[in-house]
Design a protein around this motif. Structure first.
Motif, PDB file in Angstrom:
ATOM      1  N   GLU A 115       0.709  -2.641  57.601  1.00 33.54           N
ATOM      2  CA  GLU A 115       0.613  -1.974  56.298  1.00 33.54           C
ATOM      3  C   GLU A 115       0.617  -0.460  56.447  1.00 33.54           C
ATOM      4  OE1 GLU A 115       0.889  -3.117  53.185  1.00 33.54           O
ATOM      5  OE2 GLU A 115       1.358  -5.014  54.147  1.00 33.54           O
ATOM      6  N   ALA A 116      -0.044   0.055  57.482  1.00 33.36           N
ATOM      7  CA  ALA A 116      -0.052   1.498  57.730  1.00 33.36           C
ATOM      8  C   ALA A 116       1.364   1.990  58.017  1.00 33.36           C
ATOM      9  CB  ALA A 116      -0.971   1.826  58.902  1.00 33.36           C
ATOM     10  N   LEU A 117       2.102   1.236  58.806  1.00 22.95           N
ATOM     11  CA  LEU A 117       3.481   1.616  59.130  1.00 22.95           C
ATOM     12  C   LEU A 117       4.362   1.577  57.885  1.00 22.95           C
ATOM     13  CD1 LEU A 117       5.695   2.383  61.086  1.00 22.95           C
ATOM     14  CD2 LEU A 117       5.780  -0.020  61.853  1.00 22.95           C
ATOM     15  N   ILE A 118       4.196   0.561  57.058  1.00 22.97           N
ATOM     16  CA  ILE A 118       4.971   0.457  55.817  1.00 22.97           C
ATOM     17  C   ILE A 118       4.665   1.644  54.898  1.00 22.97           C
ATOM     18  CG2 ILE A 118       5.195  -0.876  53.667  1.00 22.97           C
ATOM     19  CD1 ILE A 118       4.886  -3.421  55.498  1.00 22.97           C
ATOM     20  N   ARG A 119       3.372   1.981  54.734  1.00 27.01           N
ATOM     21  CA  ARG A 119       3.003   3.120  53.879  1.00 27.01           C
ATOM     22  C   ARG A 119       3.602   4.419  54.419  1.00 27.01           C
ATOM     23  NH1 ARG A 119       0.123  -0.705  52.030  1.00 27.01           N
ATOM     24  NH2 ARG A 119      -1.527  -0.520  50.515  1.00 27.01           N
ATOM     25  N   ALA A 120       3.474   4.639  55.741  1.00 24.98           N
ATOM     26  CA  ALA A 120       3.957   5.876  56.352  1.00 24.98           C
ATOM     27  C   ALA A 120       5.468   6.027  56.181  1.00 24.98           C
ATOM     28  CB  ALA A 120       3.582   5.904  57.835  1.00 24.98           C
ATOM     29  N   LEU A 121       6.201   4.952  56.421  1.00 16.80           N
ATOM     30  CA  LEU A 121       7.665   5.016  56.285  1.00 16.80           C
ATOM     31  C   LEU A 121       8.081   5.202  54.829  1.00 16.80           C
ATOM     32  CD1 LEU A 121       8.702   2.234  58.816  1.00 16.80           C
ATOM     33  CD2 LEU A 121       8.987   4.718  59.083  1.00 16.80           C
ATOM     34  N   ARG A 157       5.778 -11.629  60.346  1.00 17.15           N
ATOM     35  CA  ARG A 157       7.258 -11.619  60.353  1.00 17.15           C
ATOM     36  C   ARG A 157       7.798 -10.986  59.081  1.00 17.15           C
ATOM     37  NH1 ARG A 157       7.285 -16.938  62.711  1.00 17.15           N
ATOM     38  NH2 ARG A 157       7.661 -17.818  60.677  1.00 17.15           N
ATOM     39  N   GLU A 158       7.169 -11.318  57.957  1.00 19.61           N
ATOM     40  CA  GLU A 158       7.587 -10.761  56.669  1.00 19.61           C
ATOM     41  C   GLU A 158       7.396  -9.235  56.654  1.00 19.61           C
ATOM     42  OE1 GLU A 158       5.826 -11.282  52.288  1.00 19.61           O
ATOM     43  OE2 GLU A 158       6.422 -13.169  53.246  1.00 19.61           O
ATOM     44  N   ARG A 159       6.273  -8.788  57.188  1.00 15.04           N
ATOM     45  CA  ARG A 159       6.012  -7.341  57.245  1.00 15.04           C
ATOM     46  C   ARG A 159       6.988  -6.656  58.201  1.00 15.04           C
ATOM     47  NH1 ARG A 159       1.131  -9.387  55.615  1.00 15.04           N
ATOM     48  NH2 ARG A 159      -0.168  -8.029  54.304  1.00 15.04           N
ATOM     49  N   ARG A 160       7.307  -7.326  59.310  1.00 14.47           N
ATOM     50  CA  ARG A 160       8.267  -6.746  60.260  1.00 14.47           C
ATOM     51  C   ARG A 160       9.631  -6.557  59.589  1.00 14.47           C
ATOM     52  NH1 ARG A 160      10.070 -10.027  65.462  1.00 14.47           N
ATOM     53  NH2 ARG A 160      10.997 -11.232  63.786  1.00 14.47           N
ATOM     54  N   VAL A 161      10.058  -7.513  58.793  1.00 18.13           N
ATOM     55  CA  VAL A 161      11.327  -7.391  58.067  1.00 18.13           C
ATOM     56  C   VAL A 161      11.284  -6.178  57.140  1.00 18.13           C
ATOM     57  CG1 VAL A 161      12.773  -8.473  56.293  1.00 18.13           C
ATOM     58  CG2 VAL A 161      11.962  -9.821  58.235  1.00 18.13           C
ATOM     59  N   ARG A 162      10.171  -6.004  56.436  1.00 17.64           N
ATOM     60  CA  ARG A 162      10.042  -4.854  55.527  1.00 17.64           C
ATOM     61  C   ARG A 162      10.099  -3.535  56.300  1.00 17.64           C
ATOM     62  NH1 ARG A 162      11.564  -2.053  51.821  1.00 17.64           N
ATOM     63  NH2 ARG A 162      10.082  -0.757  50.711  1.00 17.64           N
ATOM     64  N   VAL A 163       9.430  -3.486  57.453  1.00 14.02           N
ATOM     65  CA  VAL A 163       9.474  -2.273  58.279  1.00 14.02           C
ATOM     66  C   VAL A 163      10.904  -1.977  58.723  1.00 14.02           C
ATOM     67  CG1 VAL A 163       8.807  -1.327  60.530  1.00 14.02           C
ATOM     68  CG2 VAL A 163       7.087  -2.383  59.057  1.00 14.02           C
ATOM     69  N   ARG A 164      11.626  -2.994  59.161  1.00 13.68           N
ATOM     70  CA  ARG A 164      13.011  -2.774  59.611  1.00 13.68           C
ATOM     71  C   ARG A 164      13.902  -2.299  58.461  1.00 13.68           C
ATOM     72  NH1 ARG A 164      14.614  -3.660  64.968  1.00 13.68           N
ATOM     73  NH2 ARG A 164      16.424  -2.673  64.045  1.00 13.68           N
ATOM     74  N   GLU A 165      13.686  -2.814  57.256  1.00 10.12           N
ATOM     75  CA  GLU A 165      14.441  -2.344  56.090  1.00 10.12           C
ATOM     76  C   GLU A 165      14.171  -0.863  55.845  1.00 10.12           C
ATOM     77  OE1 GLU A 165      14.490  -6.510  53.501  1.00 10.12           O
ATOM     78  OE2 GLU A 165      13.058  -4.924  52.997  1.00 10.12           O
ATOM     79  N   LEU A 166      12.913  -0.475  55.933  1.00  7.15           N
ATOM     80  CA  LEU A 166      12.566   0.931  55.731  1.00  7.15           C
ATOM     81  C   LEU A 166      13.165   1.810  56.829  1.00  7.15           C
ATOM     82  CD1 LEU A 166       8.870   0.478  54.599  1.00  7.15           C
ATOM     83  CD2 LEU A 166      10.678   1.574  53.255  1.00  7.15           C
ATOM     84  N   LEU A 167      13.064   1.373  58.079  1.00  7.89           N
ATOM     85  CA  LEU A 167      13.636   2.152  59.180  1.00  7.89           C
ATOM     86  C   LEU A 167      15.142   2.328  59.015  1.00  7.89           C
ATOM     87  CD1 LEU A 167      11.633   0.693  62.198  1.00  7.89           C
ATOM     88  CD2 LEU A 167      11.532   3.049  61.345  1.00  7.89           C
ATOM     89  N   ASP A 168      15.806   1.270  58.567  1.00  7.93           N
ATOM     90  CA  ASP A 168      17.264   1.337  58.404  1.00  7.93           C
ATOM     91  C   ASP A 168      17.698   2.236  57.251  1.00  7.93           C
ATOM     92  OD1 ASP A 168      17.661  -0.262  60.609  1.00  7.93           O
ATOM     93  OD2 ASP A 168      17.876  -2.113  59.458  1.00  7.93           O
ATOM     94  N   SER A 169      16.742   2.675  56.418  1.00  4.17           N
ATOM     95  CA  SER A 169      17.089   3.601  55.340  1.00  4.17           C
ATOM     96  C   SER A 169      17.222   5.036  55.846  1.00  4.17           C
ATOM     97  CB  SER A 169      16.052   3.522  54.211  1.00  4.17           C
ATOM     98  OG  SER A 169      14.815   4.078  54.606  1.00  4.17           O
ATOM     99  N   PHE A 170      16.851   5.289  57.101  1.00  6.37           N
ATOM    100  CA  PHE A 170      16.992   6.615  57.695  1.00  6.37           C
ATOM    101  C   PHE A 170      18.283   6.689  58.503  1.00  6.37           C
ATOM    102  CE2 PHE A 170      12.443   5.888  57.137  1.00  6.37           C
ATOM    103  CZ  PHE A 170      12.086   7.031  56.450  1.00  6.37           C
ATOM    104  N   ASP A 171      18.822   7.893  58.636  1.00 11.50           N
ATOM    105  CA  ASP A 171      20.036   8.084  59.433  1.00 11.50           C
ATOM    106  C   ASP A 171      19.776   7.797  60.906  1.00 11.50           C
ATOM    107  OD1 ASP A 171      21.357   8.836  57.135  1.00 11.50           O
ATOM    108  OD2 ASP A 171      21.170  10.987  57.513  1.00 11.50           O
ATOM    109  N   ARG A 172      18.577   8.167  61.367  1.00 11.69           N
ATOM    110  CA  ARG A 172      18.200   7.921  62.754  1.00 11.69           C
ATOM    111  C   ARG A 172      16.692   7.717  62.816  1.00 11.69           C
ATOM    112  NH1 ARG A 172      15.552   9.743  66.645  1.00 11.69           N
ATOM    113  NH2 ARG A 172      14.990  11.670  65.568  1.00 11.69           N
ATOM    114  N   TRP A 173      16.249   6.812  63.688  1.00 14.47           N
ATOM    115  CA  TRP A 173      14.824   6.591  63.860  1.00 14.47           C
ATOM    116  C   TRP A 173      14.518   6.188  65.291  1.00 14.47           C
ATOM    117  CZ3 TRP A 173      13.248   1.769  65.464  1.00 14.47           C
ATOM    118  CH2 TRP A 173      14.119   0.701  65.236  1.00 14.47           C
ATOM    119  N   SER A 174      13.286   6.440  65.691  1.00 19.92           N
ATOM    120  CA  SER A 174      12.756   5.929  66.950  1.00 19.92           C
ATOM    121  C   SER A 174      11.343   5.451  66.687  1.00 19.92           C
ATOM    122  CB  SER A 174      12.772   7.012  68.043  1.00 19.92           C
ATOM    123  OG  SER A 174      11.827   8.026  67.750  1.00 19.92           O
ATOM    124  N   LEU A 175      10.882   4.508  67.495  1.00 18.08           N
ATOM    125  CA  LEU A 175       9.537   3.951  67.344  1.00 18.08           C
ATOM    126  C   LEU A 175       8.944   3.804  68.739  1.00 18.08           C
ATOM    127  CD1 LEU A 175       7.274   2.606  65.669  1.00 18.08           C
ATOM    128  CD2 LEU A 175       8.552   0.457  65.853  1.00 18.08           C
TER     129      LEU A 175
END
Length: 197
Positions: A115-121, A157-175
């Motif tokens: 949830e913290a990662l989802i909020r931050a992204l 798993r559901e939260r991981r999918v949401r995180v990946r969707e958010l990450l893919d909204s950026f031009d470039r990301w690293s984790l």
């Protein structure tokens, strides 16, 4: 009180594209006004002045090119499961662009971290950053999101999918996984939220 030299029409479009309501100005000199969080932007002929307790709620959206941000996140749960909270910090070359925390009810440590990662992204995306370098002290979350470890819990798993969707909204990301001392501000914010609840 930051003053941003810009074309007010372009700035208005940028805010509207981010979902910010823009209203008419209060005087003949104001071209428009916009509010978001604890910030108010007022446009004049060739600049926008941002006022309020947290001008960063609007300044990143008004910048010509939002560029890159470092994003730190941390979730906390006292009891596992128990009362949970999240904390996050967004840092640019100019310093802390935004930070926040909130309680999220009864949860586990791993769910709080997600949830913290989802909020931050979500906040970084709302600020309009093009690139994010994300850092957290939960090796499990970092490796699950990067696909190095499996996620057996359907809720995670559901939260991981949401995180990946958010990450893919950026031009470039690293984790990346970092030690807790590197992530101390986000950790402190999450724990302060629990202490204040």
């Amino acid at each position: 009180m930051p003053t941003i030299d810009c074309d007010p029409a372009t700035a208005r479009r940028r805010l509207e594209d981010a979902g910010v309501d823009v209203a008419a100005g209060n005087t003949e000199h104001e071209r428009w006004r916009a509010e978001r969080g604890d910030a108010v932007a007022v446009a004049y002929d060739d600049s926008v002045v941002v006022q309020g307790a947290r001008p960063t709620d609007l300044t990143a959206l008004l910048a010509e090119s939002s560029g890159r941000a470092h994003v730190y996140f941390d979730g906390a749960s006292r009891g596992n499961p128990g009362p949970g909270a999240v904390g996050w910090v967004i840092v640019t070359g100019d310093g802390i662009a935004d930070e926040g925390s909130e309680t999220i009810g009864r949860t586990t440590n791993n769910r709080a971290e997600y949830e913290a990662l989802i909020r931050a992204l979500s906040v970084a995306r709302d600020h309009g950053f093009d690139e994010v370098d994300v850092r957290g002290d939960s090796e499990l979350i970092v490796k699950q999101v990067r696909g190095e470890w499996n996620t057996n819990d359907p809720d995670l798993r559901e939260r991981r999918v949401r995180v990946r969707e958010l990450l893919d909204s950026f031009d470039r990301w690293s984790l990346e996984h970092v030690p807790r001392e590197i992530n101390d501000r986000a950790d402190g914010l999450a724990n302060e939220a629990l202490d204040d609840d």
